[in-house]
Design an enzyme around this catalytic site. Structure first.
Site, mmCIF file in Angstrom:
data_model
loop_
_atom_site.group_PDB
_atom_site.id
_atom_site.type_symbol
_atom_site.label_atom_id
_atom_site.label_comp_id
_atom_site.label_asym_id
_atom_site.label_seq_id
_atom_site.Cartn_x
_atom_site.Cartn_y
_atom_site.Cartn_z
ATOM 1 N N LYS A 33 -1.223 1.734 0.392
ATOM 2 C CA LYS A 33 -0.593 2.499 1.464
ATOM 3 C C LYS A 33 -0.569 1.739 2.787
ATOM 4 C CE LYS A 33 -4.608 5.149 3.068
ATOM 5 N NZ LYS A 33 -4.649 4.551 4.399
ATOM 6 N N THR A 34 -1.631 0.978 3.084
ATOM 7 C CA THR A 34 -1.654 0.225 4.342
ATOM 8 C C THR A 34 -0.526 -0.803 4.368
ATOM 9 O OG1 THR A 34 -4.055 0.508 4.509
ATOM 10 C CG2 THR A 34 -3.058 -1.213 5.864
ATOM 11 N N ASP A 225 -1.185 7.971 9.526
ATOM 12 C CA ASP A 225 -1.966 7.586 8.357
ATOM 13 C C ASP A 225 -3.029 8.653 8.085
ATOM 14 O OD1 ASP A 225 -2.895 6.088 6.258
ATOM 15 O OD2 ASP A 225 -3.992 4.643 7.492
ATOM 16 N N GLU A 226 -3.464 8.767 6.826
ATOM 17 C CA GLU A 226 -4.526 9.704 6.424
ATOM 18 C C GLU A 226 -4.218 11.124 6.913
ATOM 19 O OE1 GLU A 226 -6.602 8.707 4.375
ATOM 20 O OE2 GLU A 226 -7.179 6.620 4.729
ATOM 21 N N GLN A 256 -7.751 13.305 -1.554
ATOM 22 C CA GLN A 256 -8.826 12.653 -0.810
ATOM 23 C C GLN A 256 -9.117 13.379 0.508
ATOM 24 O OE1 GLN A 256 -8.961 8.214 -0.997
ATOM 25 N NE2 GLN A 256 -6.912 8.414 -1.858
ATOM 26 N N ARG A 614 -13.389 4.627 -5.858
ATOM 27 C CA ARG A 614 -13.872 3.468 -5.085
ATOM 28 C C ARG A 614 -14.132 2.282 -6.017
ATOM 29 N NH1 ARG A 614 -11.417 4.561 -1.447
ATOM 30 N NH2 ARG A 614 -10.724 6.221 -2.831
#
Length: 764
Positions: A33-34, A225-226, A256, A614
């Site tokens: 995503k980044t 973002d997020e 998340q 993770r």
């Protein structure tokens, strides 16, 4: 196709090339995503959008700096420096600096951090003649913070029936007045706290249409973002800023969303499609991080949530190893197993320490892992907080214990003489110290003569009571084990009650940490050695043991070759080759407070999803049959989340090794770990063996077979595999924790044996 679009998969490219209109990018874990977000910004600028017209909001300064650097690299120029890019708080602070005068604030207003804010609240509580033990600044600060993030001002707070009823039930009816006074004090001081940067931004946009119009036309393209971590205030501000152009791009993953305790609401991302009719939804489901085996488990777990945006992560990576499910007898076994597993994996697969992460639900769980890693000489780095034994509440408690053992310890005495507060102020302490120097006495000795220090009345009486209390603990020192004495200290000093009364998130964590310390001491007192023998369990022995632990240094370098320890919340956004998801037990993970509400339980499941995703190569899920909680050994049930993992994805392991004894069958590399532990006696035990006079070795009888410990009675003749023959002289303890005092023949003397862990044969 332009160079910067190369390497993007089809969905990523669609997200990057979309320009006008609302866009929702559902970015699964590890889906890049980044890269998509930064490439999209570069694409907008390549297509004529001025950097000054782009607003990009993140949740960390590190992420913002990384995005700006990547955009510069793609474009090959410095135009990215003109972007409005940063965290919500940093960007809004920048805007408020320019517009603050409209609200009556100076442009150079002060920003209070948490400690500043609590200090102001404390002074207000004192001015209102309220009990600051009941109206705790930390609790009030959190209450005010939640109100601001929910866009509730003091007037609304005081008029809201539900809020007032809630405060009345907690016996804090004046919280609204404190909130009002706090807001006025901050305004008078020309200061905003952290939450004001959101709250005042909302106020200025709603109260000043010219300011709103100014920034609506400046920020023609907005990227967040997020987005699943946004709260009510952030949601409303973004909606207002984007109302003219509606070129809003959100990036997030509802699976998340794990920060509801900070005010974040998963509903923001779930209802985004309802807010904009023509929204374009693109799902990034290709995972570049994990093996397919790990993703299979993640997909299966999150599918049990009802309230979600459906997606299915997949990868071109290899199938990978199955997830290893590990059941241990105790929480200490859990720590030792993991330390051994790390050692084994480094030897076998050439991993480095930094490739491993131990992720837990609460900070208090770090203790057993820290101790086990230190004993195995494995360097580690604790994230999201200080080391367990460096936390203030732990240092305060240990200061009492160390003072009892050594009253000459001036530093620890100064630390706790007025904590919890008992009316011995700074001036009184200084007078005693001066008198001690004049009379060549220690601080403790001088406390016996407060009149010689010029102290009278309440101060002298408080000191006399303190001295009497410590002396009573010293009397216990001669006849009590470490846990009984520590429990008395926690109770009679008021330290545990002080922490228990603080119902804030931080206060609860501090209380849990002290309980974990008491659990550790209880563990120490009830842990036999390898032969089941109870050795020295005094407070002095315990403090000697942990001195090696607390004096050990850990690296401050995040890139150092060290195992990472952190809560799952702190691990969000990170990745590790090998992950240990620990403490998967009912009432711990999921947390007991989440079991009666679907929304809370689904957030706990999202938390488990986060810990799973993770992991890149290997994932261990561990739980303990028993764990000390509040000084008692509690039997645990496996987490319901374990039951949601199909058995086809699991390799099961049981290990019975550990400090409370017991042997179990061990799968995988567990047998190797049992052997390695047996080959590594501690230095302390080695020294004891060298110092003890040799006794004749006992060879067990040919027909030796251990008998049921429940059939043992006083007066029975028994045989021990190591110590030989002896007589049971007394029995104590409950049915599951019987301790026998045995007088052995052959020079071994009298020993206390925990029957559950020692194998004894009844001779007669």
């Amino acid at each position: 196709m332009q160079d910067y679009l190369k390497g993007l998969n089809e969905q990523q490219r669609q997200a990057v090339e979309h320009i006008d209109g609302p866009l929702m990018i559902v970015a699964g874990a590890g889906s890049g995503k980044t890269k998509v977000l930064t490439t999209r910004i570069a694409h907008l600028m390549r297509n004529g959008v001025d950097a000054f017209n782009i607003l990009a909001l993140t949740f960390t300064n590190k992420a913002a700096a990384e995005m700006k650097e990547r955009v510069e690299k793609i474009l090959g120029n410095t135009e990215a420096r003109n972007l409005y890019i940063g965290t919500f708080h940093s960007v809004f602070a920048r805007i408020l600096r320019a517009e603050a005068n409209k609200l009556g604030y100076p442009n150079n207003f002060t920003i209070y951090d948490t400690d500043d804010a609590k200090s102001v609240i404390k002074s207000i509580v004192n001015d209102m003649n309220l009990d600051d033990k009941h109206y705790k600044p930390s609790f009030i600060y959190n209450r005010i913070s939640a109100a601001k993030n929910g866009l509730i001002d003091p007037a609304t707070y005081k008029q809201d029936h539900h809020i007032q009823t809630e405060d009345a039930r907690s016996n804090r009816p004046l919280l609204g007045d404190i909130y009002d006074a706090y807001s006025k004090r901050c305004f008078k001081n020309g200061a905003m706290d952290f939450d004001d940067l959101l709250f005042k931004m909302y106020i200025i946009l709603t109260h000043f249409p010219d300011v709103l119009a100014k920034y609506q036309h400046r920020f023609k393209y907005i990227l967040i973002d997020e987005y699943q971590d946004t709260n009510v205030a952030q949601y409303q501000i973004i909606k207002m800023l984007g109302a003219v152009h509606e070129n809003i791009c959100i990036v997030g993953d509802d699976a998340q969303s794990i920060y509801s305790f900070r005010g974040a609401t998963v509903q923001n991302i779930l209802q985004f499609q309802d807010d904009y009719d023509d929204v374009n939804v693109i799902k990034l489901e290709q995972n570049y991080r994990s093996t397919q085996a790990i993703l299979n488990v993640a997909n299966q777990i999150i599918s049990n949530n009802q309230n979600q945006i459906p997606k299915n992560l997949w990868t071109d990576n290899s199938e990978g190893e199955k997830i290893t499910l590990v059941r241990t007898l105790t929480d200490n076994d859990e720590g030792r197993f993991i330390a051994d597993a790390i050692t084994e994996m480094k030897l076998r697969n050439h991993y480095h320490n930094k490739d491993f992460a131990i992720l837990y639900r609460t900070n208090a769980q770090s203790r057993s892992f820290e101790e086990s890693l230190r004993r195995m000489n494995i360097p580690y780095k604790l994230f999201g907080g200080v080391s367990f034994y460096q936390r203030k509440e732990i240092k305060d408690f240990l200061a009492y214990l160390r003072l009892i053992v050594n009253t000459r310890d001036e530093e620890n005495l100064k630390r706790i003489i007025n904590y919890p507060a008992r009316g011995i102020g700074k001036t009184s302490i200084e007078r005693v110290l001066i008198a001690a120097n004049q009379h060549d006495k220690t601080f403790w000795e001088m406390l016996h003569y407060p009149d010689a220090a010029g102290l009278k009345g309440a101060a002298a009486s408080a000191i006399e009571n303190f001295v009497t209390m410590v002396k009573s603990f010293q009397v216990m020192l001669e006849k009590s084990n470490a846990y009984d004495l520590a429990f008395a200290v926690g109770k009679h000093t008021g330290l545990v009650q002080e922490l228990y009364n603080d119902k804030s998130v931080e206060g609860l964590a501090r209380y849990e940490n002290v309980q974990e310390l008491l659990n550790s001491i209880k563990e120490f007192t009830e842990t036999p050695d390898e032969e089941g023998e109870l050795v020295d369990k005094s407070l002095g022995s315990y403090l000697q043991q942990i001195t090696l632990l607390t004096d050990a240094d850990t690296s401050d370098d995040e890139n150092a070759d060290a195992v990472k320890l952190m809560t799952i919340h702190a691990a969000k956004g990170l990745e590790f080759p090998c992950v240990f998801a620990v403490g998967l037990e009912e009432n711990l993970f999921p947390n007991s407070m989440s079991l009666y509400d679907r929304a809370d339980l689904e957030e706990e499941r999202r938390l488990f999803y986060v810990v799973i995703t993770r992991a890149k190569d290997r994932l261990w899920v561990t739980y303990a049959n028993s764990r000390y909680r509040f000084g008692s050994l509690v039997q645990n049930e496996p987490s319901r989340f374990i039951e949601e993992i199909p058995s086809a994805y699991l390799d099961r392991t049981f290990t019975g090794i550990g400090s409370r004894g017991g042997q179990g069958s061990v799968g995988g590399f567990g047998n190797m770990m049992n052997q390695s532990f047996e080959r590594m006696p501690s230095l302390k035990k080695l020294a004891e063996k060298l110092q003890k006079p040799a006794t004749s070795a006992h060879t067990p009888s040919v027909d030796f077979k251990a008998d049921d410990p429940m059939t043992m009675e006083v007066g029975m003749k028994i045989e021990h595999q190591k110590f030989g023959f002896g007589t049971i002289t007394s029995l104590e303890g409950g049915a599951n924790n019987r301790i026998a005092t045995i007088q052995f023949d052959g020079g071994h003397g009298q020993k206390k044996i925990m029957l559950n862990f020692a194998k004894l044969r009844i001779v007669q």
